[in-house]
Design an enzyme around this catalytic site. Structure first.
Site, short mmCIF file in Angstrom:
data_model
loop_
_atom_site.label_atom_id
_atom_site.label_comp_id
_atom_site.label_asym_id
_atom_site.label_seq_id
_atom_site.Cartn_x
_atom_site.Cartn_y
_atom_site.Cartn_z
N GLN A 101 -30.23 -14.40 5.38
CA GLN A 101 -31.36 -13.80 4.65
C GLN A 101 -31.11 -12.31 4.43
O GLN A 101 -30.69 -11.60 5.35
CB GLN A 101 -32.66 -14.00 5.44
CG GLN A 101 -33.90 -13.55 4.68
CD GLN A 101 -35.21 -13.86 5.40
OE1 GLN A 101 -35.21 -14.27 6.55
NE2 GLN A 101 -36.31 -13.65 4.71
N HIS A 107 -38.95 -16.73 0.49
CA HIS A 107 -38.60 -17.21 -0.85
C HIS A 107 -37.72 -18.45 -0.76
O HIS A 107 -37.02 -18.66 0.23
CB HIS A 107 -37.86 -16.14 -1.66
CG HIS A 107 -36.66 -15.58 -0.95
ND1 HIS A 107 -36.76 -14.63 0.05
CD2 HIS A 107 -35.33 -15.83 -1.10
CE1 HIS A 107 -35.55 -14.33 0.48
NE2 HIS A 107 -34.66 -15.04 -0.19
N HIS A 109 -34.68 -20.55 -2.98
CA HIS A 109 -33.68 -20.48 -4.05
C HIS A 109 -33.62 -21.84 -4.75
O HIS A 109 -33.58 -22.87 -4.08
CB HIS A 109 -32.28 -20.23 -3.48
CG HIS A 109 -32.12 -18.94 -2.74
ND1 HIS A 109 -31.51 -17.85 -3.30
CD2 HIS A 109 -32.47 -18.56 -1.49
CE1 HIS A 109 -31.48 -16.86 -2.42
NE2 HIS A 109 -32.06 -17.27 -1.30
#
Ligand code: 5GP
Length: 145
Positions: A101, A107, A109
């Site tokens: 990270q 988040h 991907h």
């Protein structure tokens, strides 16, 4: 940064959410924002983030926010598929620097894959052309349903 720690609202995704940094936006609703990764591992590499969150990673996140987020990920992934016709899609997420990270706002991907096309290295590729990213964002946005 380890798994433990406090959320820093100076991170790049928090700045994008506040409109302090530009992004090639694909989709946004009350809960999530999707935009193109500027160092893509493949053409169409898209990120999906929660809009109202101070979670650095998946472990920190409120389950109700996470539920909305994963629904957003599925919606955007379907649009990526429809727009770019990949042979496969990697959907991934890293927790902690040791795990890979680099931006500490939760988040996911979405990375399209094509037969015979190698996957770029995570967080080590070159910066994409902003004009190209905007065009891809528009192509994907047109397929959001
Ligand atoms: P992580 O390494 O935290 O899983 O993913 C962070 C992602 O954010 C990386 O894939 C990286 O390429 C992307 N990224 C880093 N800085 C920016 C930026 O300023 N704008 C956008 N759109 N993506 C970024």
């Amino acid at each position: 940064m380890s798994l433990d720690g406090t959320y820093d609202d100076g991170n790049i995704f928090a700045k994008i959410l506040r409109g302090e940094m530009p992004a090639a936006k694909v989709f946004e609703d009350d809960h999530v924002l999707a935009f193109m990764d500027v160092f893509p591992q493949a053409r169409g590499h898209t990120l999906v983030i929660p809009k109202h969150s101070a979670a650095r990673n998946l472990l920190d996140e409120d389950p109700a926010v996470l539920a909305k987020l994963i629904l957003g990920v599925q919606r955007v992934a379907r649009a990526v598929r429809a727009a770019l016709k990949p042979d496969g899609l990697v959907i991934t997420q890293f927790n902690g620097a040791v795990a890979g990270q680099t931006v500490f706002h939760l988040h996911f991907h979405i990375i399209p894959r094509w037969d015979g096309v190698a996957l770029g290295r995570h967080a080590e590729g070159g910066m994409a052309d902003p004009v190209e990213l905007k065009a891809l964002a528009e192509q994907i946005a047109a397929k959001i349903s």
